[in-house]
Write a protein that holds these residues in place. Structure first.
Motif, PDB file in Angstrom:
ATOM      1  N   UNK A 105       0.868  -1.176   0.000  1.00  0.00           N
ATOM      2  CA  UNK A 105       0.000   0.000   0.000  1.00  0.00           C
ATOM      3  C   UNK A 105       0.907   1.229   0.000  1.00  0.00           C
ATOM      4  N   UNK A 106       0.710   2.086  -0.993  1.00  0.00           N
ATOM      5  CA  UNK A 106       1.483   3.311  -1.105  1.00  0.00           C
ATOM      6  C   UNK A 106       0.517   4.479  -1.008  1.00  0.00           C
ATOM      7  N   UNK A 107       0.813   5.408  -0.117  1.00  0.00           N
ATOM      8  CA  UNK A 107      -0.012   6.611   0.031  1.00  0.00           C
ATOM      9  C   UNK A 107       0.855   7.830  -0.230  1.00  0.00           C
ATOM     10  N   UNK A 108       0.338   8.738  -1.049  1.00  0.00           N
ATOM     11  CA  UNK A 108       1.002  10.012  -1.297  1.00  0.00           C
ATOM     12  C   UNK A 108       0.066  11.127  -0.851  1.00  0.00           C
ATOM     13  N   UNK A 109       0.632  12.130  -0.191  1.00  0.00           N
ATOM     14  CA  UNK A 109      -0.148  13.308   0.167  1.00  0.00           C
ATOM     15  C   UNK A 109       0.763  14.531   0.173  1.00  0.00           C
ATOM     16  N   UNK A 110       0.143  15.680   0.009  1.00  0.00           N
ATOM     17  CA  UNK A 110       0.888  16.935  -0.038  1.00  0.00           C
ATOM     18  C   UNK A 110       0.687  17.673   1.284  1.00  0.00           C
ATOM     19  N   UNK A 111       1.813  18.134   1.811  1.00  0.00           N
ATOM     20  CA  UNK A 111       1.823  18.893   3.065  1.00  0.00           C
ATOM     21  C   UNK A 111       2.706  20.114   2.826  1.00  0.00           C
ATOM     22  N   UNK A 112       2.085  21.274   2.598  1.00  0.00           N
ATOM     23  CA  UNK A 112       2.856  22.474   2.266  1.00  0.00           C
ATOM     24  C   UNK A 112       3.519  22.292   0.913  1.00  0.00           C
ATOM     25  N   UNK A 113       4.860  22.433   0.871  1.00  0.00           N
ATOM     26  CA  UNK A 113       5.592  22.241  -0.386  1.00  0.00           C
ATOM     27  C   UNK A 113       6.247  20.858  -0.443  1.00  0.00           C
ATOM     28  N   UNK A 114       5.738  19.928   0.344  1.00  0.00           N
ATOM     29  CA  UNK A 114       6.300  18.574   0.393  1.00  0.00           C
ATOM     30  C   UNK A 114       5.281  17.542  -0.099  1.00  0.00           C
ATOM     31  N   UNK A 115       5.790  16.579  -0.847  1.00  0.00           N
ATOM     32  CA  UNK A 115       5.016  15.409  -1.251  1.00  0.00           C
ATOM     33  C   UNK A 115       5.542  14.255  -0.408  1.00  0.00           C
ATOM     34  N   UNK A 116       4.689  13.710   0.423  1.00  0.00           N
ATOM     35  CA  UNK A 116       5.079  12.635   1.334  1.00  0.00           C
ATOM     36  C   UNK A 116       4.567  11.315   0.770  1.00  0.00           C
ATOM     37  N   UNK A 117       5.419  10.304   0.755  1.00  0.00           N
ATOM     38  CA  UNK A 117       5.031   8.944   0.359  1.00  0.00           C
ATOM     39  C   UNK A 117       5.201   8.027   1.555  1.00  0.00           C
ATOM     40  N   UNK A 118       4.160   7.295   1.881  1.00  0.00           N
ATOM     41  CA  UNK A 118       4.234   6.280   2.920  1.00  0.00           C
ATOM     42  C   UNK A 118       4.071   4.948   2.211  1.00  0.00           C
ATOM     43  N   UNK A 119       5.059   4.079   2.337  1.00  0.00           N
ATOM     44  CA  UNK A 119       5.056   2.779   1.670  1.00  0.00           C
ATOM     45  C   UNK A 119       4.959   1.694   2.730  1.00  0.00           C
TER      46      UNK A 119
END
Length: 135
Positions: A105-119
């Protein structure tokens, strides 16, 4: 809401990637290579259609899909899997599985100017942090 993902992002940091890739079944050489490069990710969105281009000095990977539609994907080391991407609570969520692929399961979300990926592969979790490249 999906438009926040569109643009260019560069990898700035990662946590626990070697353990995650090992759990996913990636061999030692590919793990070392994957954890040593800092790729640029470019995301374009047209309606329901997404295109994610990941480029590094080693390889360029292009993945195209429509949200909610299962599609065939090939990992950088050649393993085949099925991927079903959706948009859930502002996150791009990909649920992947295959013959030699565990539950991923891969989740991507944007927080401010950051793209975070949780794998997440069978409970082994890694994180990748990208920063937006100014236009």
């Amino acid at each position: 809401m999906a438009d926040v993902f569109a643009g260019k992002w560069v990898l700035k940091g990662a946590e626990n990637m070697d353990a995650y890739l090992k759990q996913e079944g990636v061999g030692l050489v590919m793990r070392k290579l994957a954890t040593s490069v800092y790729p640029t990710v470019e995301i374009t969105i047209t309606g329901n259609h997404w295109k994610i281009v990941t480029s590094s000095t080693v390889k360029t990977i292009v993945v195209e899909f429509d949200l909610g539609v299962e599609f065939d994907e090939v990992t950088p080391d050649g393993r085949k899997l099925k991927n079903t991407p959706t948009l859930e609570d502002g996150r791009l969520v990909e649920v992947k599985h295959g013959e030699k692929i565990k539950n991923i399961r891969v989740e991507r979300y944007v927080e401010g100017n950051k793209l975070i990926m949780i794998l997440n592969c069978d409970g082994v979790v890694a994180k990748r942090i990208h920063e937006r490249v100014p236009n």
